[in-house]
Design a protein around this motif. Structure first.
Motif, PDB file in Angstrom:
ATOM      1  N   THR A 505       0.837  -1.210   0.000  1.00  0.00           N
ATOM      2  CA  THR A 505       0.000   0.000   0.000  1.00  0.00           C
ATOM      3  C   THR A 505       0.867   1.252   0.000  1.00  0.00           C
ATOM      4  O   THR A 505       0.568   2.223  -0.712  1.00  0.00           O
ATOM      5  CB  THR A 505      -0.933  -0.015   1.222  1.00  0.00           C
ATOM      6  N   VAL A 506       1.922   1.239   0.820  1.00  0.00           N
ATOM      7  CA  VAL A 506       2.852   2.383   0.834  1.00  0.00           C
ATOM      8  C   VAL A 506       3.483   2.559  -0.542  1.00  0.00           C
ATOM      9  O   VAL A 506       3.612   3.684  -1.051  1.00  0.00           O
ATOM     10  CB  VAL A 506       3.928   2.173   1.918  1.00  0.00           C
ATOM     11  N   LEU A 507       3.868   1.444  -1.155  1.00  0.00           N
ATOM     12  CA  LEU A 507       4.458   1.520  -2.488  1.00  0.00           C
ATOM     13  C   LEU A 507       3.470   2.099  -3.495  1.00  0.00           C
ATOM     14  O   LEU A 507       3.845   2.932  -4.331  1.00  0.00           O
ATOM     15  CB  LEU A 507       4.902   0.116  -2.930  1.00  0.00           C
ATOM     16  N   VAL A 508       2.201   1.662  -3.404  1.00  0.00           N
ATOM     17  CA  VAL A 508       1.173   2.209  -4.299  1.00  0.00           C
ATOM     18  C   VAL A 508       1.004   3.703  -4.063  1.00  0.00           C
ATOM     19  O   VAL A 508       0.894   4.502  -5.005  1.00  0.00           O
ATOM     20  CB  VAL A 508      -0.166   1.470  -4.083  1.00  0.00           C
ATOM     21  N   GLY A 509       0.986   4.104  -2.783  1.00  0.00           N
ATOM     22  CA  GLY A 509       0.862   5.519  -2.464  1.00  0.00           C
ATOM     23  C   GLY A 509       2.018   6.337  -3.013  1.00  0.00           C
ATOM     24  O   GLY A 509       1.823   7.425  -3.573  1.00  0.00           O
ATOM     25  N   LEU A 510       3.231   5.798  -2.869  1.00  0.00           N
ATOM     26  CA  LEU A 510       4.398   6.502  -3.398  1.00  0.00           C
ATOM     27  C   LEU A 510       4.394   6.522  -4.921  1.00  0.00           C
ATOM     28  O   LEU A 510       4.740   7.533  -5.546  1.00  0.00           O
ATOM     29  CB  LEU A 510       5.681   5.840  -2.884  1.00  0.00           C
ATOM     30  N   LEU A 511       4.001   5.396  -5.528  1.00  0.00           N
ATOM     31  CA  LEU A 511       3.955   5.333  -6.988  1.00  0.00           C
ATOM     32  C   LEU A 511       2.930   6.312  -7.543  1.00  0.00           C
ATOM     33  O   LEU A 511       3.195   7.041  -8.505  1.00  0.00           O
ATOM     34  CB  LEU A 511       3.604   3.904  -7.433  1.00  0.00           C
ATOM     35  N   ALA A 512       1.741   6.325  -6.914  1.00  0.00           N
ATOM     36  CA  ALA A 512       0.690   7.213  -7.399  1.00  0.00           C
ATOM     37  C   ALA A 512       1.006   8.673  -7.128  1.00  0.00           C
ATOM     38  O   ALA A 512       0.649   9.558  -7.911  1.00  0.00           O
ATOM     39  CB  ALA A 512      -0.643   6.843  -6.750  1.00  0.00           C
ATOM     40  N   GLY A 513       1.697   8.941  -6.010  1.00  0.00           N
ATOM     41  CA  GLY A 513       1.933  10.325  -5.639  1.00  0.00           C
ATOM     42  C   GLY A 513       3.276  10.886  -6.032  1.00  0.00           C
ATOM     43  O   GLY A 513       3.526  12.084  -5.863  1.00  0.00           O
ATOM     44  N   SER A 514       4.160  10.047  -6.554  1.00  0.00           N
ATOM     45  CA  SER A 514       5.522  10.511  -6.838  1.00  0.00           C
ATOM     46  C   SER A 514       5.551  11.592  -7.907  1.00  0.00           C
ATOM     47  O   SER A 514       6.127  12.674  -7.711  1.00  0.00           O
ATOM     48  CB  SER A 514       6.398   9.329  -7.264  1.00  0.00           C
ATOM     49  N   TYR A 515       4.903  11.316  -9.041  1.00  0.00           N
ATOM     50  CA  TYR A 515       4.944  12.322 -10.102  1.00  0.00           C
ATOM     51  C   TYR A 515       4.228  13.619  -9.709  1.00  0.00           C
ATOM     52  O   TYR A 515       4.791  14.708  -9.879  1.00  0.00           O
ATOM     53  CB  TYR A 515       4.358  11.774 -11.403  1.00  0.00           C
ATOM     54  N   PRO A 516       2.984  13.538  -9.161  1.00  0.00           N
ATOM     55  CA  PRO A 516       2.353  14.785  -8.727  1.00  0.00           C
ATOM     56  C   PRO A 516       3.190  15.555  -7.710  1.00  0.00           C
ATOM     57  O   PRO A 516       3.232  16.779  -7.734  1.00  0.00           O
ATOM     58  CB  PRO A 516       1.027  14.307  -8.115  1.00  0.00           C
ATOM     59  N   ALA A 517       3.863  14.832  -6.791  1.00  0.00           N
ATOM     60  CA  ALA A 517       4.667  15.508  -5.774  1.00  0.00           C
ATOM     61  C   ALA A 517       5.814  16.283  -6.414  1.00  0.00           C
ATOM     62  O   ALA A 517       6.039  17.459  -6.110  1.00  0.00           O
ATOM     63  CB  ALA A 517       5.204  14.486  -4.772  1.00  0.00           C
ATOM     64  N   PHE A 518       6.544  15.658  -7.298  1.00  0.00           N
ATOM     65  CA  PHE A 518       7.657  16.331  -7.962  1.00  0.00           C
ATOM     66  C   PHE A 518       7.151  17.423  -8.904  1.00  0.00           C
ATOM     67  O   PHE A 518       7.774  18.482  -9.037  1.00  0.00           O
ATOM     68  CB  PHE A 518       8.511  15.316  -8.725  1.00  0.00           C
ATOM     69  N   TYR A 519       6.013  17.169  -9.526  1.00  0.00           N
ATOM     70  CA  TYR A 519       5.455  18.127 -10.484  1.00  0.00           C
ATOM     71  C   TYR A 519       4.990  19.394  -9.773  1.00  0.00           C
ATOM     72  O   TYR A 519       5.342  20.522 -10.159  1.00  0.00           O
ATOM     73  CB  TYR A 519       4.304  17.455 -11.227  1.00  0.00           C
ATOM     74  N   LEU A 520       4.210  19.229  -8.700  1.00  0.00           N
ATOM     75  CA  LEU A 520       3.669  20.386  -7.992  1.00  0.00           C
ATOM     76  C   LEU A 520       4.762  21.156  -7.263  1.00  0.00           C
ATOM     77  O   LEU A 520       4.714  22.392  -7.179  1.00  0.00           O
ATOM     78  CB  LEU A 520       2.598  19.931  -6.996  1.00  0.00           C
TER      79      LEU A 520
END
Length: 916
Positions: A505-520
């Motif tokens: 679940t943590v991996l899914v959260g990081l995978l889903a949120g990684s690009y938006p986090a770096f983008y924003l």
């Protein structure tokens, strides 16, 4: 008195030097002083080694942002020094107050991140709901499929020596067809144990299902009855509850039963020593042991395990009476290739000798005709998923391809949910751009912003996991029914599984949120605060790729579902060559012994009966059918592997099987006892396309070398006596030895009354044996149960995939329309119609779906062709299937985005322009 080293009061120099370099100047002196003071106290009270270890641990605690030297201009100097002094002051108070304060900064920072994350998720209800629902469905699907895959991969691993147990199977190629199987003759196990040193143990068993077993007035049909030798329990790990495993099967006419079977026959009484009666001959078998029930995750199961009869070895050999499943146990450190080569040489010697004895052919002569033989070793743990022997197995096996397909579906669904998150996060970037700009101006750095956004995605993933577990609990009974499993959530209580689930679940959260986090976090504060930032077309390329990926998976699933449905309907509607409608099959009629024919004669008297036949073989489904090589009298060197049916003269008329040449069996011809009827495939295999009537087959050769011949009197049109997965094989029909089932062709009315009458007549002949029956068309449907389940699984997961993709598309359309509010207003002022605005908003999505269709079509075509190759009779994948998939995808997408598009197009342009 022991002298203390003068340097023992000083802490380790290297770590102290490193800490001096790391700490900020305004806290360095106080922190180092506190550390040294506590170090000296511990040296005196606990010793040097413990004091050094504690010094290292406390040093690590100070490697935090509040104490580490920071770069200039990133933070307020006054605020930094104030925080540092407060932290240093707290640490100078001693160890009791120093350790809690080391966590203070990190604790408050995380609480602040969580508070902001909860506010943002609560404020953006639409995107939060879409992401939670999508991720929850994706995670629930993954958990369900994980339970299924884990169950499939666990087969036979309950055996303590599972990695050392192998099954010896046969590889045979005859007349261009692979006709090998999982069984060998009865002497193979003994020869392997005696002549291959690496074989520690060898055992064999055969199936003897359908036997009626009685005790007192109780009688039951035992479908899971095996006959095994005494070394069975030396190889397989089946725990004994009563009895001695070393002696349980050493004597003839002894039997070991499972705990469930013991309760069925004897209740709570001790079964050891009691005698069961087997078959209509009432052969006595003494119970010598009770074992635990065989686990469901076993490629074979039994309720009773009987010993071999005393005369079992009368006709020993490797290829004579090949009914025995043979297993070997190898040492812990064995060379698989070396052992397999030794067993292959032994098989070459034994089978080659038997070929010379029975066919008068050397192995070289046998192979010179294009035929071949050999053996293969199958790992015990791979039989369930990798065996290619199908119906020759004792229980239906799985398919590794389905494991791969379901695993891929789970991965793709989860990826689609992650893609939704990425798409919506980047699409809603405009809403958060000013927040990012303000926080950067106030001193936040990219790393802190990324942490904030990643915590939001992790929080959302955790909520989705909880919702997903609730979905699993609700859906598991339906999933069990769909897959014919008995899966439970008990596996999810295992600590390692829970840890893996949380990590996933943590991996899914990081995978889903990684690009938006770096983008924003990469927004420039000057640009966003001036209002010059737009997350619309400038970033459409990435989101376009993600949408294409979503519909690539969706279209592939639609193509697979349509193809599977067409294949299933084709098999169900295909003419099978006999009339299966209104044919009642009364089973186990051999229990009536001499009254079997009498019972059949009584049935014929009923006005509901058109005709009736007695036979042990029933088309479609499980039947006891011999399969052996037949040879023509004129060409005895050419063998044809054939199926045997033992029938009576009424069999062909009852099933309305067409005769193409010759005649049916008849009681008017006594010589028909040595006659046979062949199907068209057998005629072609024997090369008798011209004038087959009157030709002769070699039946068998007795010990004196005298051959028995059978004369061909007729040819029947090919009919499917197995699933359409298998090609129609050569079939030989014999007259006589036809006990086992009564086939009744009935009329269409008053079936319940007729069945009640049959049951009453049956009980007058056999009050103890249960009356069991089935209809031939139901048996036909049951053959394709696995294909029906595949179609249902594909429909289910296709629907879920489409739903998740539509969720993301709906959210994306909502925010796309929102970002283009001003553009829509300007267009409407300039005269654009509602339809043109809707088309404008929908065109981009339609283009992406068409790209996905082009990419998905060849891959789906290849994958479904691989699946269809399992069927001997199959449909073709026509071009219109791809058109239907594309139209469905476009239609679903338009329905999804049209609501938001129409809503945006119908907005008052004055209001939309004012809002900008």
């Amino acid at each position: 008195m022991k002298l203390q080293h003068p340097t023992s009061d000083l802490p380790p120099r290297r770590i102290t030097k490193f800490l001096k370099m790391l700490l900020a100047p305004h806290v360095r002196e106080e922190v180092l002083g506190d550390l040294q003071e506590r170090y000296v106290q511990r040296v005196q009270s606990q010793g040097v080694s413990k004091a050094r270890r504690r010094y290292w641990l406390e040093t690590l605690a100070y490697m935090r942002p509040a104490f580490i030297k920071r770069q200039k201009n990133k933070y307020s100097s006054t605020g930094r020094q104030s925080a540092g002094r407060k932290s240093a002051g707290r640490h100078s108070a001693g160890r009791q107050t120093a350790e809690p304060s080391a966590l203070y900064y990190c604790h408050n920072m995380i609480l602040n991140y969580l508070k902001i994350a909860l506010r943002n998720l609560k404020r953006q209800k639409v995107s939060t709901s879409i992401n939670v629902i999508g991720l929850a469905i994706g995670l629930a699907t993954c958990i369900l499929i994980m339970l299924y895959v884990q169950d499939e991969l666990s087969y036979d691993r309950y055996n303590e020596k599972a990695d050392r147990i192998f099954r010896v199977a046969q590889k045979v190629r005859l007349n261009g067809d692979d006709v090998g199987g999982p069984t060998l003759g009865q002497s193979a196990a003994t020869d392997l144990k005696q002549q291959v040193p690496e074989v520690l143990k060898a055992t064999r068993f055969r199936g003897q299902g359908g036997e009626f077993v009685s005790y007192g007035t109780s009688s039951f049909k035992e479908d899971n009855l095996l006959v095994a030798d005494s070394s069975f329990f030396d190889v397989f790990s089946i725990p004994f509850l009563k009895g001695n495993p070393k002696r349980a099967l050493t004597e003839p006419n002894t039997v070991v039963i499972t705990d469930e079977t013991a309760r069925k026959y004897f209740g709570n009484d001790d079964p050891i020593g009691k005698v069961l009666s087997f078959g209509r001959e009432k052969i006595p078998y003494r119970i010598t042991g009770v074992v635990s029930n065989v686990p469901a995750s076993s490629h074979f199961r039994f309720d009773m395990l009987a010993s071999f009869a005393a005369d079992e070895e009368e006709h020993a050999g490797w290829i004579y009476r090949m009914n025995y499943y043979t297993y070997v146990l190898l040492p812990e450190h064995h060379d698989f290739k070396k052992v397999e080569a030794k067993i292959a040489r032994l098989a070459e010697k034994q089978i080659g000798g038997e070929l010379q004895q029975w066919l008068k052919l050397t192995p070289e002569q046998f192979r010179a005709k294009g035929d071949d033989f050999g053996i293969l070793l199958q790992p015990l743990t791979g039989i369930h998923l990798y065996s290619a022997f199908g119906t020759a197995e004792l229980s239906p096996g799985g398919t590794i391809m389905y494991v791969y397909v379901l695993s891929a579906i789970a991965a793709f669904m989860l990826l689609i949910a992650c893609v939704n998150f990425m798409n919506l996060s980047t699409a809603t970037a405009v809403r958060r751009s000013r927040e990012v700009g303000v926080r950067k101006v106030l001193g936040s750095v990219k790393g802190q912003l990324r942490q904030q956004f990643l915590i939001e995605s992790l929080l959302l993933a955790i909520v989705a996991l909880l919702v997903g577990l609730l979905i699993v609990a609700v859906a598991l009974p339906f999933f069990n029914q769909l897959t014919s499993k008995a899966l439970t959530m008990n596996l999810l209580t295992n600590s390692s599984v829970v840890a893996g689930l949380i990590a996933g679940t943590v991996l899914v959260g990081l995978l889903a949120g990684s690009y938006p986090a770096f983008y924003l976090a990469s927004f420039k504060p000057v640009l966003v605060l001036k209002g010059g930032f737009s997350a619309g077309r400038g970033n459409f390329n990435l989101r376009s790729g993600l949408v294409v990926f979503q519909f690539f998976v969706t279209i592939s699933m639609i193509i697979a579902t349509v193809t599977a449905d067409r294949q299933l309907r084709y098999m169900q509607s295909q003419k099978v060559g006999f009339d299966r409608e209104q044919v009642l099959v009364i089973q186990n009629t051999d229990m009536l012994r001499n009254n079997e024919a009498v019972f059949r004669d009584q049935i014929i008297q009923s006005p509901q009966v058109i005709t009736s036949s007695i036979s042990g073989q029933v088309p479609v489904g499980n039947s006891i059918m011999d399969k052996t090589t037949v040879m023509s009298k004129e060409n005895p060197d050419q063998g044809v592997m054939s199926r045997f049916y033992f029938v009576d003269p009424e069999y062909i008329p009852t099933l309305a099987i067409s005769m193409t040449q010759g005649r049916n069996f008849s009681k008017s011809f006594p010589t028909d006892s040595s006659a046979v009827i062949l199907n068209e495939t057998a005629i072609r295999a024997l090369g008798w396309q011209q004038d087959p009537i009157g030709r002769e087959l070699i039946g068998h050769t007795d010990d004196n070398g005298v051959k028995t011949y059978y004369r061909v009197i007729g040819v029947v049109k090919d009919f499917h006596f197995e699933s359409l997965k298998q090609k129609i094989e050569p079939l030989v029909m014999f007259l006589g030895r036809n006990s086992g089932n009564i086939l009744v062709k009935t009329r269409t009315d008053q079936i319940p009354t007729f069945l009640a009458s049959l049951k009453q007549q049956w009980e007058s002949f056999s009050p103890t044996a249960p009356f069991s029956y089935s209809f031939l068309d139901d048996r036909f449907e049951h053959v394709y149960a696995s294909e029906q389940k595949i179609e249902q699984v594909l429909v289910l997961f296709s629907s879920l995939t489409i739903f998740i993709a539509c969720l993301g598309l709906f959210g994306l359309a909502t925010y796309t329309a929102e970002q283009r509010t001003k553009e829509i207003g300007v267009r409407k002022v300039l005269g654009a119609s509602v339809g043109s605005v809707v088309a404008l908003l929908c065109n981009d999505f339609i283009k992406l779906i068409l790209i996905a269709l082009v990419l998905a079509s060849p891959i789906a075509w290849w994958g479904m062709n691989q699946w269809l190759n399992e069927f001997a009779y199959k449909v073709t994948i026509d071009w219109w299937i791809f058109g239907v998939a594309g139209l469905l995808a476009v239609g679903i997408a338009l329905l999804t985005v049209s609501f938001q598009s129409i809503k945006a197009a119908m907005m008052n342009p004055v209001k939309s322009l004012r809002s900008e």
